[in-house]
Write a protein that holds these residues in place. Structure first.
Motif, PDB file in Angstrom:
ATOM      1  N   ALA A 203       0.854  -1.193   0.000  1.00  0.00           N
ATOM      2  CA  ALA A 203       0.000   0.000   0.000  1.00  0.00           C
ATOM      3  C   ALA A 203       0.883   1.233   0.000  1.00  0.00           C
ATOM      4  O   ALA A 203       1.825   1.344   0.794  1.00  0.00           O
ATOM      5  N   ALA A 204       0.602   2.171  -0.895  1.00  0.00           N
ATOM      6  CA  ALA A 204       1.394   3.397  -0.981  1.00  0.00           C
ATOM      7  C   ALA A 204       1.425   4.122   0.359  1.00  0.00           C
ATOM      8  O   ALA A 204       2.470   4.645   0.777  1.00  0.00           O
ATOM      9  N   LYS A 248       9.895  -6.688  -8.972  1.00  0.00           N
ATOM     10  CA  LYS A 248       9.434  -5.312  -9.067  1.00  0.00           C
ATOM     11  C   LYS A 248       8.670  -4.991  -7.780  1.00  0.00           C
ATOM     12  O   LYS A 248       8.230  -5.892  -7.060  1.00  0.00           O
ATOM     13  N   THR A 249       8.503  -3.726  -7.494  1.00  0.00           N
ATOM     14  CA  THR A 249       7.695  -3.299  -6.354  1.00  0.00           C
ATOM     15  C   THR A 249       6.593  -2.381  -6.871  1.00  0.00           C
ATOM     16  O   THR A 249       6.881  -1.412  -7.576  1.00  0.00           O
ATOM     17  N   THR A 250       5.358  -2.702  -6.535  1.00  0.00           N
ATOM     18  CA  THR A 250       4.228  -1.883  -6.971  1.00  0.00           C
ATOM     19  C   THR A 250       3.484  -1.353  -5.755  1.00  0.00           C
ATOM     20  O   THR A 250       3.055  -2.128  -4.888  1.00  0.00           O
ATOM     21  N   LEU A 251       3.364  -0.032  -5.698  1.00  0.00           N
ATOM     22  CA  LEU A 251       2.574   0.620  -4.651  1.00  0.00           C
ATOM     23  C   LEU A 251       1.154   0.806  -5.162  1.00  0.00           C
ATOM     24  O   LEU A 251       0.953   1.239  -6.297  1.00  0.00           O
ATOM     25  N   VAL A 252       0.178   0.475  -4.336  1.00  0.00           N
ATOM     26  CA  VAL A 252      -1.220   0.559  -4.757  1.00  0.00           C
ATOM     27  C   VAL A 252      -1.981   1.551  -3.891  1.00  0.00           C
ATOM     28  O   VAL A 252      -1.676   1.748  -2.723  1.00  0.00           O
ATOM     29  N   THR A 285      -3.821 -10.123 -10.317  1.00  0.00           N
ATOM     30  CA  THR A 285      -3.996 -11.420  -9.661  1.00  0.00           C
ATOM     31  C   THR A 285      -4.033 -11.256  -8.154  1.00  0.00           C
ATOM     32  O   THR A 285      -4.883 -11.837  -7.465  1.00  0.00           O
ATOM     33  N   ALA A 286      -3.109 -10.449  -7.625  1.00  0.00           N
ATOM     34  CA  ALA A 286      -3.070 -10.218  -6.180  1.00  0.00           C
ATOM     35  C   ALA A 286      -4.360  -9.575  -5.690  1.00  0.00           C
ATOM     36  O   ALA A 286      -4.905  -9.955  -4.644  1.00  0.00           O
ATOM     37  N   LEU A 287      -4.872  -8.608  -6.446  1.00  0.00           N
ATOM     38  CA  LEU A 287      -6.067  -7.890  -6.012  1.00  0.00           C
ATOM     39  C   LEU A 287      -7.277  -8.807  -5.879  1.00  0.00           C
ATOM     40  O   LEU A 287      -8.203  -8.522  -5.109  1.00  0.00           O
ATOM     41  N   LEU A 288      -7.284  -9.902  -6.627  1.00  0.00           N
ATOM     42  CA  LEU A 288      -8.417 -10.823  -6.580  1.00  0.00           C
ATOM     43  C   LEU A 288      -8.382 -11.741  -5.361  1.00  0.00           C
ATOM     44  O   LEU A 288      -9.373 -12.423  -5.080  1.00  0.00           O
ATOM     45  N   MET A 289      -7.289 -11.751  -4.631  1.00  0.00           N
ATOM     46  CA  MET A 289      -7.134 -12.662  -3.497  1.00  0.00           C
ATOM     47  C   MET A 289      -7.587 -12.011  -2.196  1.00  0.00           C
ATOM     48  O   MET A 289      -7.075 -10.969  -1.799  1.00  0.00           O
ATOM     49  N   ASP A 290      -8.532 -12.633  -1.553  1.00  0.00           N
ATOM     50  CA  ASP A 290      -9.017 -12.120  -0.282  1.00  0.00           C
ATOM     51  C   ASP A 290      -7.870 -12.114   0.727  1.00  0.00           C
ATOM     52  O   ASP A 290      -7.178 -13.114   0.904  1.00  0.00           O
ATOM     53  N   GLY A 291      -7.659 -10.968   1.344  1.00  0.00           N
ATOM     54  CA  GLY A 291      -6.592 -10.842   2.326  1.00  0.00           C
ATOM     55  C   GLY A 291      -5.304 -10.274   1.776  1.00  0.00           C
ATOM     56  O   GLY A 291      -4.406  -9.923   2.539  1.00  0.00           O
ATOM     57  N   ALA A 292      -5.182 -10.191   0.451  1.00  0.00           N
ATOM     58  CA  ALA A 292      -3.973  -9.646  -0.144  1.00  0.00           C
ATOM     59  C   ALA A 292      -3.933  -8.133   0.010  1.00  0.00           C
ATOM     60  O   ALA A 292      -4.978  -7.467   0.086  1.00  0.00           O
ATOM     61  N   VAL A 293      -2.734  -7.565   0.046  1.00  0.00           N
ATOM     62  CA  VAL A 293      -2.587  -6.113   0.063  1.00  0.00           C
ATOM     63  C   VAL A 293      -3.216  -5.554  -1.216  1.00  0.00           C
ATOM     64  O   VAL A 293      -2.930  -6.011  -2.316  1.00  0.00           O
ATOM     65  N   GLY A 294      -4.090  -4.574  -1.062  1.00  0.00           N
ATOM     66  CA  GLY A 294      -4.767  -3.972  -2.199  1.00  0.00           C
ATOM     67  C   GLY A 294      -6.159  -4.492  -2.445  1.00  0.00           C
ATOM     68  O   GLY A 294      -6.964  -3.826  -3.110  1.00  0.00           O
ATOM     69  N   ASP A 296      -8.732  -4.861  -0.428  1.00  0.00           N
ATOM     70  CA  ASP A 296      -9.790  -4.081   0.206  1.00  0.00           C
ATOM     71  C   ASP A 296      -9.930  -2.678  -0.359  1.00  0.00           C
ATOM     72  O   ASP A 296     -11.003  -2.084  -0.298  1.00  0.00           O
ATOM     73  N   LEU A 297      -8.862  -2.119  -0.930  1.00  0.00           N
ATOM     74  CA  LEU A 297      -8.959  -0.752  -1.448  1.00  0.00           C
ATOM     75  C   LEU A 297      -9.299  -0.711  -2.937  1.00  0.00           C
ATOM     76  O   LEU A 297      -9.584   0.344  -3.491  1.00  0.00           O
ATOM     77  N   ALA A 298      -9.288  -1.859  -3.600  1.00  0.00           N
ATOM     78  CA  ALA A 298      -9.564  -1.913  -5.031  1.00  0.00           C
ATOM     79  C   ALA A 298     -11.059  -1.876  -5.321  1.00  0.00           C
ATOM     80  O   ALA A 298     -11.878  -2.347  -4.528  1.00  0.00           O
ATOM     81  N   ASP A 299     -11.414  -1.314  -6.449  1.00  0.00           N
ATOM     82  CA  ASP A 299     -12.787  -1.339  -6.953  1.00  0.00           C
ATOM     83  C   ASP A 299     -12.844  -2.433  -8.014  1.00  0.00           C
ATOM     84  O   ASP A 299     -12.608  -2.188  -9.197  1.00  0.00           O
ATOM     85  N   LEU A 300     -13.115  -3.636  -7.581  1.00  0.00           N
ATOM     86  CA  LEU A 300     -13.003  -4.799  -8.462  1.00  0.00           C
ATOM     87  C   LEU A 300     -14.196  -4.912  -9.404  1.00  0.00           C
ATOM     88  O   LEU A 300     -15.336  -4.664  -9.010  1.00  0.00           O
ATOM     89  N   PRO A 301     -13.943  -5.295 -10.665  1.00  0.00           N
ATOM     90  CA  PRO A 301     -15.032  -5.463 -11.627  1.00  0.00           C
ATOM     91  C   PRO A 301     -15.756  -6.783 -11.392  1.00  0.00           C
ATOM     92  O   PRO A 301     -15.370  -7.575 -10.517  1.00  0.00           O
ATOM     93  N   ALA A 302     -16.786  -7.033 -12.185  1.00  0.00           N
ATOM     94  CA  ALA A 302     -17.494  -8.308 -12.114  1.00  0.00           C
ATOM     95  C   ALA A 302     -16.534  -9.432 -12.483  1.00  0.00           C
ATOM     96  O   ALA A 302     -15.582  -9.225 -13.246  1.00  0.00           O
ATOM     97  N   PRO A 303     -16.747 -10.638 -11.942  1.00  0.00           N
ATOM     98  CA  PRO A 303     -15.846 -11.756 -12.257  1.00  0.00           C
ATOM     99  C   PRO A 303     -15.692 -11.961 -13.759  1.00  0.00           C
ATOM    100  O   PRO A 303     -16.670 -11.992 -14.498  1.00  0.00           O
TER     101      PRO A 303
END
Length: 350
Positions: A203-204, A248-252, A285-294, A296-303
C-alpha cells in the motif's frame, strides 16, 4: 567487430527493443551479451554510441528462434540490458516486447501468415510458459495500423491479443512464493506474488506516499524500495537480488480514474512511466485474493471482466480469472509497430 547484424527495431506495447533471430547472434551467451551491450551503447547514461534509448524501457532485446516443441511456433528469449551499468539479465519476461514477437515471426518467415488473422504460439523462454498472440494479417502481411489506443503510446495501432498459459510462479516456482497471501517484510505489509512477473505489492500509504505522485516525485523512495525488495527477494526464493531486475515493487492506492486500482511501479528502483504487461497481470492477480494487500482498497469489476490498472500515464486493462488459488486464464490487448528493419553496427569494444 565491424560486421553488421540483421536487426529489427519494434515498439512493443509501451516498450521499445531490438529484435534478433537467434541464428544472427553468437551461440555463446557471454559473447552474445557482450555484443548486445555494444549494440545498445551500454554502459552510458545516454547510450549515445548505440541504439538504446537511455531508459530501461528502451534498452531491451528479443531473441527469437523456431521451436521444435509440439504446439509451439517460436521461442522468445527476453534480455533486459542496463543503461549505465553493463548488465544483461534474463531473469524476467517482458510482456510488452512480447506483443511484437508474432509480427516479427511473420516478418522473418518463421510463421506463415493466415488470411485475415494469424495466431502464433510463443514459448517465453525466461519462464518456460506459453502465450498466444493473435493479430491482423490481411492479404498475408502484418497490419500495424489500426484504431486501438493504449496508454503511454501516442496515436492508435492494430490490436494484438495476448493470452497467457502457465505463468504462475514464472521465476519463483509458485503463485505465492512465500506461501502466504500477506507478509510483513522490512516492516511493511506486502503481498509477494508471481503470475508472470515477481512483484511485491504494498500500500502506498504504508510507505508515506499517496500513490498518485508523478514518478519523479518518488525518487526519494529509492533506498526504501531497495531495502524492501532485497528482503522480499530472499523470501520469494530469488536469493540476493541486489543486481537483479526482479522483483518489481508496486505501490497501490484506491483508483481515481474509473479503474480498479492506482499503481506506481519501481523497475526495480526507477519509477515506471506506466506498468509492465506481466507486472499488471500479476498485480491484478493479487487484487483478486481475499486478504492480499490492495484487495480491500480496489474497486473490483465483475468476475471475468477486464480490470483497469491505473498508472502514471493512463490505465492498462487486463483480464485474470482465478480458480481458487490457481490461475485459470490471463489476457491482455497490446499494440506493436515495426520501426526499422536493417543492419545494426556495434562499436568495437566496451
Amino acid at each position: 567487430m565491424s560486421a553488421g547484424i540483421r536487426c529489427m527495431m519494434m515498439r512493443g506495447g509501451t516498450s521499445k527493443g531490438a529484435y534478433f533471430l537467434a541464428d544472427d547472434l553468437p551461440a555463446d551467451p557471454a559473447e552474445r551479451d557482450d555484443l548486445l551491450l555494444r549494440v545498445m551503447g551500454t554502459p552510458d547514461a545516454r547510450q549515445i554510441d548505440g541504439i538504446g534509448g537511455a531508459h530501461p524501457l528502451t534498452s531491451k532485446v528479443a531473441v527469437v528462434s523456431p521451436s521444435d516443441r509440439p504446439g509451439v511456433d517460436v521461442e522468445y528469449l527476453f534480455l533486459q540490458l542496463g543503461v549505465e551499468e553493463p548488465t544483461v539479465s534474463d531473469r524476467q519476461n517482458c510482456g510488452n516486447l512480447l506483443a511484437g514477437i508474432g509480427p516479427f515471426a511473420v516478418e522473418r518467415g518463421l510463421v506463415a501468415p493466415e488470411q485475415g488473422r494469424t495466431s502464433v504460439r510463443i514459448r517465453m523462454v525466461n519462464s518456460d510458459s506459453v502465450a498466444t498472440a493473435v493479430f491482423a494479417t490481411p492479404g498475408g502481411a502484418v497490419e500495424y495500423e489500426g484504431g486501438t489506443a493504449i496508454s503511454g503510446v501516442p496515436g492508435t495501432a492494430a490490436p494484438i491479443s495476448l493470452d497467457f498459459e502457465d505463468t504462475e510462479g514464472s521465476a519463483c516456482g509458485a503463485l505465492l512464493p512465500t506461501g502466504n497471501v500477506r507478509d510483513v517484510v522490512d516492516g511493511v505489509e506486502v503481498t509477494c506474488v508471481d503470475n508472470g512477473m515477481p512483484v511485491v505489492v504494498a500500500a502506498a500509504s504504508d510507505l508515506g506516499v499517496t500513490g498518485y505522485e508523478h514518478p519523479a516525485d518518488l525518487a526519494g523512495l529509492r533506498d526504501r524500495i531497495q531495502s524492501l525488495r532485497l528482503a522480499a527477494g530472499k523470501l520469494m526464493g530469488l536469493g540476493d537480488v541486489t543486481e537483479a531486475s526482479v522483483p518489481k515493487t508496486t505501490l497501490v492506492a484506491p483508483p481515481r480514474a474509473g479503474g480498479a486500482v492506482c499503481t506506481r511501479t519501481f523497475i526495480p528502483l526507477r519509477v515506471h512511466a506506466s506498468i509492465g504487461v506481466l507486472g499488471a497481470v500479476t498485480v491484478a492477480t493479487a487484487l483478486l485474493m481475499d486478504g492480499a494487500v490492495g484487495h480491500d482498497l480496489a474497486d473490483l469489476p465483475a468476475p471475468g471482466a477486464p480490470m483497469g490498472i491505473e498508472h502514471p500515464t493512463g490505465r492498462l486493462d487486463v483480464a485474470v480469472e482465478l480458480d481458487g488459488a490457481s490461475v485459470r486464464r490471463s489476457s491482455i490487448v497490446r499494440t506493436a509497430r515495426k520501426l526499422f528493419d536493417g543492419t545494426v553496427f556495434p562499436r568495437r569494444s566496451l
